[in-house]
Design an enzyme around this catalytic site. Structure first.
Site, short mmCIF file in Angstrom:
data_model
loop_
_atom_site.label_atom_id
_atom_site.label_comp_id
_atom_site.label_asym_id
_atom_site.label_seq_id
_atom_site.Cartn_x
_atom_site.Cartn_y
_atom_site.Cartn_z
CE LYS A 95 -4.46 0.98 0.32
NZ LYS A 95 -5.56 0.12 -0.18
CG ASP A 135 -7.05 3.20 -1.37
OD1 ASP A 135 -7.67 2.13 -1.33
OD2 ASP A 135 -6.96 3.96 -0.39
P1 NAD Z 1 -12.96 7.54 -3.36
O1 NAD Z 1 -11.96 8.59 -3.09
O2 NAD Z 1 -13.36 7.27 -4.75
O3 NAD Z 1 -14.29 7.83 -2.52
C1 NAD Z 1 -14.31 8.06 -1.14
C2 NAD Z 1 -15.68 8.57 -0.76
O4 NAD Z 1 -15.72 8.80 0.65
C3 NAD Z 1 -16.05 9.90 -1.40
O5 NAD Z 1 -17.43 9.89 -1.71
C4 NAD Z 1 -15.78 10.91 -0.30
O6 NAD Z 1 -16.53 12.08 -0.44
C5 NAD Z 1 -16.21 10.10 0.89
N1 NAD Z 1 -15.65 10.60 2.15
C6 NAD Z 1 -14.45 11.17 2.37
N2 NAD Z 1 -14.32 11.52 3.66
C7 NAD Z 1 -15.47 11.13 4.26
C8 NAD Z 1 -15.96 11.21 5.58
N3 NAD Z 1 -15.22 11.76 6.55
N4 NAD Z 1 -17.17 10.69 5.83
C9 NAD Z 1 -17.90 10.14 4.85
N5 NAD Z 1 -17.51 10.05 3.58
C10 NAD Z 1 -16.32 10.54 3.30
O7 NAD Z 1 -12.37 6.22 -2.65
P2 NAD Z 1 -12.77 4.72 -2.95
O8 NAD Z 1 -11.82 4.19 -3.94
O9 NAD Z 1 -14.23 4.63 -3.17
O10 NAD Z 1 -12.37 4.05 -1.57
C11 NAD Z 1 -13.29 3.99 -0.46
C12 NAD Z 1 -12.82 2.90 0.48
O11 NAD Z 1 -12.78 1.65 -0.20
C13 NAD Z 1 -11.42 3.08 1.05
O12 NAD Z 1 -11.37 2.56 2.36
C14 NAD Z 1 -10.56 2.25 0.13
O13 NAD Z 1 -9.34 1.84 0.74
C15 NAD Z 1 -11.49 1.08 -0.10
N6 NAD Z 1 -11.19 0.28 -1.29
C16 NAD Z 1 -11.16 0.85 -2.52
C17 NAD Z 1 -10.90 0.06 -3.63
C18 NAD Z 1 -10.92 0.60 -5.03
O14 NAD Z 1 -10.83 -0.21 -5.97
N7 NAD Z 1 -11.05 1.89 -5.24
C19 NAD Z 1 -10.65 -1.30 -3.47
C20 NAD Z 1 -10.71 -1.86 -2.19
C21 NAD Z 1 -10.98 -1.04 -1.11
#
Ligand code: NAD
Length: 400
Positions: A95, A135
Site C-alpha cells: 500500500k 485507492d
Molecule cells: P474515493 O476517493 O473514490 O471515494 C471516497 C468517498 O468517501 C467519497 O465519496 C468521499 O466524499 C467520501 N468521504 C471522504 N471523507 C469522508 C468522511 N469523513 N465521511 C464520509 N464520507 C467521506 O475512494 P474509494 O476508492 O471509493 O475508496 C473507499 C474505500 O474503499 C477506502 O477505504 C478504500 O481503501 C477502499 N477500497 C477501494 C478500492 C478501489 O478499488 N477503489 C478497493 C478496495 C478497497
C-alpha cells in the site's frame, strides 16, 4: 493477543509466522518538492509499504489524503496481505500514499505529484515486484500518468506495473466498478444465508468509486438504498433514493446533499440511521467505541478498508451484528486488478462479461472458504483470517 496471533495459535501454527505477519518487509518514506502552478514550492511526504511477499509481488493501492502517514500505510498493506491471500490470487500485500489534500490543488499539480511519486519509487516497483492501483482520491487517469512515467524511466512498456488504468491505456473493462460489484456479490451470499429480504434498507457511507458503483448495482437489481453520503454529508429517504439521479448530481461536480427528495443527515447520523444493512465505503475508523452501540443495522458489509475499530468490532459482535470483513467484501478491486495484470502480461484484451464472470468466481470462492471456517462461536472476520492465514503459512514455510 491480536487477531493474527490468536488465529495462528488456534491453527496450532509456529509462532514465527505470527512474528513475520506482525511486521512489514519494507517501508519506504520519501519527501519531494511539488512546484505549484504559481511557481512556489511545497514539500510532500510519500510512502510505500511492502508488507509481505509470500504469495507473490506486493499489490495494493495508492491513497492521496491528508491523513496518510506511515502507520496507516503499513496497516493497510497488512490488510492487503490477508485480502490477496483470501482471494486466492498470486500477490503479496502492499500500500502507498502521499499526505496532502488533493481537493486543494489543481489537476496539473496532482499530475506532478503522481509523476514525482513514481520517480521516487520506480526502482522498487514493477510487474514482478510491486504493482500499485487506485485507492482513496486516486483514479484511472492518475494511474495512466504513473505508468507513463514508469515506462519512460525504465525505457520499456511495462503497463502491468500499475492496475486500474483507463481502458484505452491498458486498463480492464469493468475495473472501475469491480470493488462495488464484488461487494455486491458478497452481499448476495450474505443476504441468502441470513434470509435478508430485498426490501431491506441499505445505507452506504461514501459515494466515491466503491460506494457509488455499489449503490448503482444494488439499485439496478431492485434493492432499496435509503442513505448515501460524501465528505460533506449525507441524505436519507426511508422509501429509497433515486440512485441514478444522485449519481447525475455527483458527476456534475456537486455534493450528494444537492439531491432534493431526501432528508439531509451528517456522516455520523448515517452510521446510526434506521437501516437493516450498513455499508461503510469511505474511510478508516468510522465506527468506533462511541458510536458502535448506536448502530441499528443488523448486518455490516465493510466495503471500505478498516472502517471499524477493534473495540467497536467486539461491541458489535456482542450486540449480535453480523460484520462481513473488508478482506472479503472489498476484494473485488484487487481481483479485477489481477485480471488487468494478466491481460497486460499476455497481451490480451478481455471483454466485460468475462471480467464479471471471473470476478463472481473469485468472490464466491472467497466467500465459500470463509464460510467453511465459520462456526457459531467465531465471527466472519475471524473465519476469513483463518482461511487467509492457512494459505499464507503454507507458502511462508518455504521462506524461513
Ligand atoms: P474515493 O476517493 O473514490 O471515494 C471516497 C468517498 O468517501 C467519497 O465519496 C468521499 O466524499 C467520501 N468521504 C471522504 N471523507 C469522508 C468522511 N469523513 N465521511 C464520509 N464520507 C467521506 O475512494 P474509494 O476508492 O471509493 O475508496 C473507499 C474505500 O474503499 C477506502 O477505504 C478504500 O481503501 C477502499 N477500497 C477501494 C478500492 C478501489 O478499488 N477503489 C478497493 C478496495 C478497497
Amino acid at each position: 493477543m491480536d487477531l493474527i496471533q490468536k488465529t495462528i495459535s488456534d491453527l496450532k501454527l509456529d509462532k514465527k509466522y505470527a512474528e513475520r505477519l506482525e511486521h512489514p518487509e519494507r517501508v519506504i518514506e520519501f519527501t519531494f518538492p511539488l512546484r505549484r502552478d504559481d511557481g512556489s514550492v511545497i514539500f510532500l511526504t510519500g510512502y510505500r509499504s511492502q508488507y509481505n511477499s509470500a504469495l507473490g509481488p506486493y499489490k495494493g493501492g495508492i491513497r492521496y489524503h491528508p491523513g496518510v502517514n506511515r502507520e496507516e500505510v503499513v496497516l493497510l498493506s497488512k490488510l492487503m496481505t490477508f485480502k490477496n491471500s483470501l482471494a486466492g490470487i498470486p500477490y503479496g500485500g502492499g500500500k502507498g500514499g502521499v499526505s496532502f489534500d488533493p481537493n486543494k490543488i489543481s489537476r496539473a499539480e496532482i499530475e506532478r505529484v503522481s509523476r514525482e511519486y513514481v520517480r521516487n519509487l520506480f526502482q522498487l516497483i514493477g510487474p514482478d515486484l510491486d504493482i500499485p492501483a487506485p485507492d482513496v482520491n486516486t483514479d484511472a487517469e492518475m494511474m495512466a500518468w504513473m505508468v507513463d512515467e514508469y515506462n519512460r524511466l525504465v525505457s520499456k512498456f511495462e503497463f502491468a506495473t500499475f492496475t486500474g488504468k483507463p481502458v484505452e491505456f491498458g486498463g480492464l473493462k469493468g475495473r472501475d466498478e469491480a470493488t462495488g460489484r464484488g461487494a455486491y456479490f458478497i452481499m448476495l451470499r450474505g443476504f441468502a444465508l441470513h434470509k435478508v429480504a430485498k426490501t431491506a434498507k441499505v445505507a452506504i457511507q461514501g459515494f466515491g468509486n466503491v460506494g457509488m458503483h455499489l449503490a448503482r448495482i444494488l439499485h439496478e437489481n431492485g434493492y432499496k438504498v435509503v442513505a448515501v453520503s460524501d465528505s460533506k454529508g449525507g441524505i436519507y429517504n426511508e422509501k429509497g433514493l433515486d440512485v441514478p439521479k444522485v449519481m447525475e448530481i455527483k458527476k456534475s461536480g456537486k455534493i450528494v446533499q444537492e439531491y432534493k427528495d431526501a432528508k439531509k443527515i451528517s456522516n455520523e447520523e448515517l452510521i446510526e440511521c434506521d437501516c437493516d444493512v450498513l455499508v461503510p465505503a469511505a474511510l478508516d475508523n468510522q465506527i468506533h467505541k462511541d458510536n458502535a452501540s448506536k448502530v441499528k443495522a443488523k448486518y455490516i458489509f465493510e466495503a471500505a478498508n478498516n472502517p471499524i475499530t477493534a473495540e467497536a468490532d467486539a461491541l458489535l459482535a456482542k450486540m449480535g451484528v453480523e460484520v462481513f470483513p473488508d478482506v472479503l467484501v472489498n476484494a473485488g478491486g484487487v481481483s479485477a486488478s489481477y485480471l488487468e495484470w494478466v491481460q497486460n502480461r499476455k497481451g490480451e484484451i478481455y471483454d466485460y462479461d468475462k471480467v464479471v464472470k471471473k470476478l463472481k468466481e473469485v468472490m464466491d470462492r472467497a466467500f465459500d472458504i470463509t464460510f467453511a471456517e465459520k462456526t457459531k462461536q467465531n465471527t466472519y472476520r475471524e473465519a476469513a483470517y483463518r482461511a487467509s492465514i492457512k494459505r499464507l503459512a503454507a507458502a511462508m514455510k518455504y521462506q524461513f
